[in-house]
Design an enzyme around this catalytic site. Structure first.
Site, PDB file in Angstrom:
ATOM      1  N   LEU A  13       6.122 -13.065 -31.522  1.00 52.15           N
ATOM      2  CA  LEU A  13       6.531 -14.460 -31.620  1.00 52.15           C
ATOM      3  C   LEU A  13       6.431 -14.987 -33.045  1.00 52.15           C
ATOM      4  O   LEU A  13       7.279 -15.769 -33.487  1.00 52.15           O
ATOM      5  CB  LEU A  13       5.680 -15.324 -30.686  1.00 52.15           C
ATOM      6  CG  LEU A  13       5.882 -15.105 -29.187  1.00 52.15           C
ATOM      7  CD1 LEU A  13       4.809 -15.842 -28.399  1.00 52.15           C
ATOM      8  CD2 LEU A  13       7.270 -15.564 -28.757  1.00 52.15           C
ATOM      9  N   ASP A  53      -6.796 -12.381 -42.475  1.00 54.44           N
ATOM     10  CA  ASP A  53      -7.505 -11.992 -41.259  1.00 54.44           C
ATOM     11  C   ASP A  53      -8.242 -13.230 -40.766  1.00 54.44           C
ATOM     12  O   ASP A  53      -9.199 -13.683 -41.410  1.00 54.44           O
ATOM     13  CB  ASP A  53      -8.490 -10.862 -41.560  1.00 54.44           C
ATOM     14  CG  ASP A  53      -9.280 -10.410 -40.339  1.00 54.44           C
ATOM     15  OD1 ASP A  53      -9.246 -11.096 -39.297  1.00 54.44           O
ATOM     16  OD2 ASP A  53      -9.957  -9.370 -40.429  1.00 54.44           O
ATOM     17  N   ASN A  80      -0.666 -18.894 -34.930  1.00 57.90           N
ATOM     18  CA  ASN A  80      -0.027 -18.043 -33.927  1.00 57.90           C
ATOM     19  C   ASN A  80      -0.862 -16.824 -33.543  1.00 57.90           C
ATOM     20  O   ASN A  80      -0.735 -16.317 -32.427  1.00 57.90           O
ATOM     21  CB  ASN A  80       1.330 -17.592 -34.466  1.00 57.90           C
ATOM     22  CG  ASN A  80       1.944 -16.474 -33.654  1.00 57.90           C
ATOM     23  OD1 ASN A  80       2.453 -16.683 -32.559  1.00 57.90           O
ATOM     24  ND2 ASN A  80       1.899 -15.253 -34.203  1.00 57.90           N
ATOM     25  N   TYR A 155      -9.047 -14.923 -22.109  1.00 61.25           N
ATOM     26  CA  TYR A 155      -7.817 -15.442 -22.697  1.00 61.25           C
ATOM     27  C   TYR A 155      -7.548 -16.865 -22.215  1.00 61.25           C
ATOM     28  O   TYR A 155      -7.301 -17.769 -23.023  1.00 61.25           O
ATOM     29  CB  TYR A 155      -6.648 -14.530 -22.334  1.00 61.25           C
ATOM     30  CG  TYR A 155      -5.336 -14.950 -22.972  1.00 61.25           C
ATOM     31  CD1 TYR A 155      -5.068 -14.649 -24.298  1.00 61.25           C
ATOM     32  CD2 TYR A 155      -4.372 -15.643 -22.244  1.00 61.25           C
ATOM     33  CE1 TYR A 155      -3.880 -15.028 -24.895  1.00 61.25           C
ATOM     34  CE2 TYR A 155      -3.179 -16.028 -22.827  1.00 61.25           C
ATOM     35  CZ  TYR A 155      -2.935 -15.712 -24.161  1.00 61.25           C
ATOM     36  OH  TYR A 155      -1.750 -16.102 -24.744  1.00 61.25           O
ATOM     37  N   LYS A 159      -7.600 -20.313 -24.498  1.00 63.32           N
ATOM     38  CA  LYS A 159      -6.411 -21.150 -24.687  1.00 63.32           C
ATOM     39  C   LYS A 159      -6.663 -22.580 -24.195  1.00 63.32           C
ATOM     40  O   LYS A 159      -6.122 -23.536 -24.760  1.00 63.32           O
ATOM     41  CB  LYS A 159      -5.205 -20.533 -23.988  1.00 63.32           C
ATOM     42  CG  LYS A 159      -4.726 -19.238 -24.630  1.00 63.32           C
ATOM     43  CD  LYS A 159      -4.356 -19.430 -26.104  1.00 63.32           C
ATOM     44  CE  LYS A 159      -3.770 -18.177 -26.717  1.00 63.32           C
ATOM     45  NZ  LYS A 159      -3.371 -18.354 -28.133  1.00 63.32           N
ATOM     46  N   THR A 188       5.322  -9.679 -25.481  1.00 64.32           N
ATOM     47  CA  THR A 188       4.582  -9.467 -26.727  1.00 64.32           C
ATOM     48  C   THR A 188       3.528  -8.393 -26.464  1.00 64.32           C
ATOM     49  O   THR A 188       3.291  -8.002 -25.314  1.00 64.32           O
ATOM     50  CB  THR A 188       3.866 -10.744 -27.198  1.00 64.32           C
ATOM     51  OG1 THR A 188       2.838 -11.093 -26.255  1.00 64.32           O
ATOM     52  CG2 THR A 188       4.844 -11.909 -27.356  1.00 64.32           C
TER      53      THR A 188
END
Length: 230
Positions: A13, A53, A80, A155, A159, A188
């Site tokens: 992305l 990084d 991103n 995850y 988020k 992805t």
């Protein structure tokens, strides 16, 4: 010319967003931790490469200094870079190290990068920070829709934290627009390259926000179709 930095932009992305924003006239910086891949991506797109990084303070500081030396300001920061360590496994099977690895990139990495680039963002006439979140971090979607079948504890939690962090930044720094986006289910490396969308569709929300100038909204959570429920 709009100066834009995208973290984790050597593939997926981030790469697609960079390509589209360059076509729209942005001066894009490709941030990537792998110098070889990052430079290759920048060369292929006609972008600039900066070693970055997001888990390393010195690396992030060095990236901010390089951008300051070359262009003096940053108009759009797109956070991103993201990972999904552990995959779809029950929370009880995930270790502290699994969670820490995910949060270090998806949440703390955003804090590192945003903090380091604040002086350059403040030098812009219309600064914008776009955080790439996920519908898997939406409490509504994970409790009221079919998305709830996905078991990705670290995850999803990261988020959700990133979306709330976006709101808190927007409240604390009204001179800078902070918005979160959900790319949607797009192929992805994070999801094993699965999903029904194209990378163009997955970057629609990012590109739309990056193109907005003074007067654009802040503290929003959107995807390519519109508002994403919290």
């Amino acid at each position: 010319m709009t100066n834009t930095l995208i973290t984790g932009a050597n593939k997926g992305l981030g790469f697609a967003a960079a390509r589209r924003l360059i076509a729209a006239g942005h001066n894009v910086w490709i941030g990537a931790r792998d110098p070889e891949r990052g430079q290759a991506a920048a060369t292929a797109l006609g972008a600039r490469f900066v070693p970055l990084d997001v888990t390393d303070d010195a690396s992030v500081g060095g990236a901010a200094e390089l951008v300051r030396e070359k262009v003096g300001r940053l108009d759009v920061l797109i956070n991103n870079a993201g990972i999904n360590a552990g995959g779809s496994v029950p929370g009880t099977d995930m270790t502290f190290e699994d969670f820490r690895a995910v949060f270090d990139v998806n949440v703390f990495g955003v804090v590192r990068v945003t903090h380091a680039f604040l002086p350059l963002l403040r030098a812009s006439e219309a600064p914008s920070v776009i955080n790439v979140s996920s519908g898997l971090g939406s409490f509504h979607q994970m409790t009221e829709t079919e998305w709830g079948k996905w078991v990705v504890p670290a995850y999803s939690a990261s988020k959700s934290a990133l979306t709330m962090l976006t709101i808190q930044y927007a409240n604390a720094l009204p001179g800078i627009r902070f918005n979160a986006v959900d790319p949607g289910w797009t192929p992805t490396d994070t999801n094993g390259n699965t999903g029904p969308q194209t990378v163009e569709e997955g970057t629609d929300a990012v590109v739309r926000l990056a193109a907005m100038g003074v007067g654009a909204p802040t503290a929003t959570f959107t995807d390519r179709r519109g508002t994403v429920p919290w």
